[in-house]
Motif scaffolding. Sequence first.
Motif, short mmCIF file in Angstrom:
data_model
loop_
_atom_site.label_atom_id
_atom_site.label_comp_id
_atom_site.label_asym_id
_atom_site.label_seq_id
_atom_site.Cartn_x
_atom_site.Cartn_y
_atom_site.Cartn_z
N PHE A 145 10.02 -17.48 -25.61
CA PHE A 145 11.40 -17.61 -26.08
C PHE A 145 12.21 -16.31 -26.09
CE2 PHE A 145 8.83 -20.93 -28.16
CZ PHE A 145 9.46 -22.06 -27.64
N VAL A 146 11.57 -15.16 -26.08
CA VAL A 146 12.29 -13.89 -26.17
C VAL A 146 12.40 -13.20 -24.82
CG1 VAL A 146 12.36 -11.60 -27.24
CG2 VAL A 146 11.61 -13.58 -28.59
N PHE A 147 11.27 -12.97 -24.17
CA PHE A 147 11.23 -12.19 -22.93
C PHE A 147 12.12 -12.78 -21.82
CE2 PHE A 147 8.94 -10.42 -19.14
CZ PHE A 147 9.21 -9.09 -19.41
N PRO A 148 12.09 -14.10 -21.57
CA PRO A 148 12.89 -14.62 -20.44
C PRO A 148 14.39 -14.56 -20.66
CG PRO A 148 11.89 -16.43 -21.65
CD PRO A 148 11.29 -15.16 -22.19
N LYS A 149 14.84 -14.31 -21.90
CA LYS A 149 16.28 -14.29 -22.19
C LYS A 149 16.88 -12.89 -22.18
CE LYS A 149 16.08 -18.63 -24.75
NZ LYS A 149 16.33 -19.33 -26.03
N LEU A 150 16.05 -11.88 -21.97
CA LEU A 150 16.58 -10.51 -21.90
C LEU A 150 17.34 -10.32 -20.59
CD1 LEU A 150 13.47 -8.56 -23.26
CD2 LEU A 150 15.57 -9.12 -24.49
N PRO A 151 18.55 -9.77 -20.64
CA PRO A 151 19.37 -9.64 -19.41
C PRO A 151 18.67 -8.90 -18.28
CG PRO A 151 20.72 -9.23 -21.34
CD PRO A 151 19.31 -9.36 -21.83
N ILE A 152 17.97 -7.82 -18.59
CA ILE A 152 17.32 -7.04 -17.53
C ILE A 152 16.19 -7.84 -16.88
CG2 ILE A 152 15.68 -5.88 -19.07
CD1 ILE A 152 16.13 -3.36 -17.33
N VAL A 153 15.51 -8.66 -17.66
CA VAL A 153 14.43 -9.49 -17.12
C VAL A 153 15.02 -10.58 -16.24
CG1 VAL A 153 12.58 -11.11 -17.73
CG2 VAL A 153 12.90 -9.00 -19.05
N LYS A 154 16.11 -11.19 -16.68
CA LYS A 154 16.77 -12.21 -15.85
C LYS A 154 17.26 -11.62 -14.54
CE LYS A 154 19.58 -13.80 -19.17
NZ LYS A 154 20.59 -14.69 -19.82
N TYR A 155 17.75 -10.39 -14.58
CA TYR A 155 18.24 -9.74 -13.36
C TYR A 155 17.11 -9.61 -12.33
CZ TYR A 155 19.61 -6.25 -9.99
OH TYR A 155 19.85 -5.60 -8.81
N TYR A 156 15.99 -9.06 -12.76
CA TYR A 156 14.90 -8.82 -11.80
C TYR A 156 14.29 -10.12 -11.29
CZ TYR A 156 14.94 -3.78 -12.38
OH TYR A 156 15.31 -2.46 -12.35
N ARG A 157 14.22 -11.12 -12.15
CA ARG A 157 13.70 -12.41 -11.70
C ARG A 157 14.66 -13.09 -10.72
NH1 ARG A 157 10.96 -14.30 -17.46
NH2 ARG A 157 8.89 -13.43 -17.01
N SER A 158 15.96 -12.95 -10.97
CA SER A 158 16.95 -13.49 -10.03
C SER A 158 16.86 -12.76 -8.69
CB SER A 158 18.36 -13.34 -10.61
OG SER A 158 18.52 -14.08 -11.79
N LYS A 159 16.65 -11.45 -8.76
CA LYS A 159 16.52 -10.65 -7.54
C LYS A 159 15.28 -11.07 -6.75
CE LYS A 159 16.44 -5.76 -6.09
NZ LYS A 159 15.10 -5.67 -5.48
N ALA A 160 14.17 -11.31 -7.46
CA ALA A 160 12.94 -11.76 -6.79
C ALA A 160 13.14 -13.13 -6.15
CB ALA A 160 11.79 -11.80 -7.78
N ALA A 161 13.87 -14.00 -6.86
CA ALA A 161 14.15 -15.33 -6.32
C ALA A 161 14.98 -15.23 -5.05
CB ALA A 161 14.86 -16.18 -7.36
N SER A 162 15.94 -14.32 -5.03
CA SER A 162 16.79 -14.14 -3.85
C SER A 162 16.00 -13.62 -2.65
CB SER A 162 17.94 -13.18 -4.16
OG SER A 162 17.48 -11.85 -4.27
N GLU A 163 14.83 -13.01 -2.94
CA GLU A 163 13.98 -12.50 -1.87
C GLU A 163 12.87 -13.48 -1.49
OE1 GLU A 163 14.48 -7.74 -2.98
OE2 GLU A 163 12.80 -8.88 -3.82
N GLY A 164 12.96 -14.70 -2.04
CA GLY A 164 12.05 -15.75 -1.62
C GLY A 164 10.97 -16.12 -2.62
N SER A 165 10.97 -15.52 -3.82
CA SER A 165 9.92 -15.83 -4.79
C SER A 165 10.08 -17.25 -5.33
CB SER A 165 9.97 -14.83 -5.95
OG SER A 165 9.02 -15.18 -6.93
N LYS A 166 8.98 -18.00 -5.33
CA LYS A 166 8.97 -19.36 -5.87
C LYS A 166 8.29 -19.42 -7.24
CE LYS A 166 8.74 -21.33 -1.21
NZ LYS A 166 7.95 -22.17 -0.27
N THR A 167 7.83 -18.28 -7.72
CA THR A 167 7.06 -18.27 -8.97
C THR A 167 7.91 -18.10 -10.21
OG1 THR A 167 6.71 -15.86 -8.89
CG2 THR A 167 5.11 -17.25 -7.73
N VAL A 168 9.20 -17.78 -10.03
CA VAL A 168 10.03 -17.39 -11.19
C VAL A 168 11.00 -18.47 -11.62
CG1 VAL A 168 9.89 -14.94 -10.65
CG2 VAL A 168 11.73 -16.30 -9.64
#
Length: 418
Positions: free
Chosen positions: A204-227
């Motif tokens: 409930f805490v870690f996934p809502k941090l803005p910096i964490v959302k940024y990097y996960r969005s960036k990974a998704a844009s590069e093809g990651s299916k795990t996030v």
Amino acid sequence: MATPHENVPPANLEGKYIAIVVCWLLGNGCLFSWNSMLTIGDYYSYLFPKYHSSRVLTLVYQPFAFGVLAILTYKEAKINTRRRNLFGYILFFISSLLVLVLDLATSGKGGIGPFIGLCAISGAFGFADAHVQGGMVGDLSFMQPEFVQSFFAGLAASGALTSALRLITKGAFENTRGGLRKGALLFFSLSAFFVFLCVLLYGFVFPKLPIVKYYRSKAASEGSKTVSADLAAGGIQTLPHQQAEEDPKQLERLSNKELLLQNIDYGLDMFLIYVLTLSIFPGFLSEDTGSHSLGTWYALVLIAMYNVCDLIARYIPLLKFLKLESRKGLMIAILSRFLLIPAFYFTAKYGDQGWMILLTSFLGLTNGYLTVCVMTSAPKGYKGPEQNALGNLLVLFLLGGIFAGVTLDWLWLIGKGW
């Protein structure tokens, strides 16, 4: 080469220091239960004097950790990271409770039945570790190096905290079976509570941090299916594939085999660090230290010194002028550690407790320092999905080294004639 955060808009760096603290707590929770089991080894040695409990529990733990992680690493690109990590932390929580239930149900009695039950729980800890450690390191590898460092510092802190607690409980309770049992029950009560806290933090805490959302969005844009599940938990329902649709090459990534070939030296680094460490710690330090003036405190002091020095050393690479990043330099430093084997042998045979404490401290310092240097250097220059895969691969080598080290320690015991 620019570091990842240099291309991040200032707004997206919000929550960096909270993320570092959470990573530390999650790392701590990953091994707190297992380290508790190791640290109260004197209690289990009292209950099961004929079974070499410290070595057997470790030997049971490692095949589960290594075998399950090998499967998860092979399939990491298709695995839901959120489900994987939450499953691992929840299993740690349930297993910690089962240690309490087992002890209370048997009224703290020994025997083969309770020992088999304890071994089964140790295997469950290994199963959980494979999910959490590989999943977390892979996830953090496409974020900032400080997150990886903080997670690994948390892993070491779990050992240091459990050692400190063990020294306190040993001093507070009488050194009798009843006193040892009170300390053991306290340990796993705290362990269960702390791991439950990690479930809440990751969920409930870690996934809502803005910096964490940024990097996960960036990974998704590069093809990651795990996030995708973690992004949904952070309030991002759609994956940012627009850039990938404009440039199909954005979704291309190196295979695990290609990543392994390019980073085989880093993998060997991790294997060699831990094959040496675990061939000495904790089995040799727990059982093969002779008689000294510290008496029953001796093994506890050695383990505490190792854990504290391991923790301190994991912060040294934060000072860039002290961080070793040369691939050749890392390999030379890691191979040089094997000189510790004859040093420990001769110190145990001829030296006094002061020299053994010094050697054990150096073992911890080199273990922590070299681990962080390798794990924060290896992912640089890769895309998010590749960094995730590489993080899993390096943890697999780490656990492989631990498994090999524990096996060597066990073979040494057999050769000694039990």
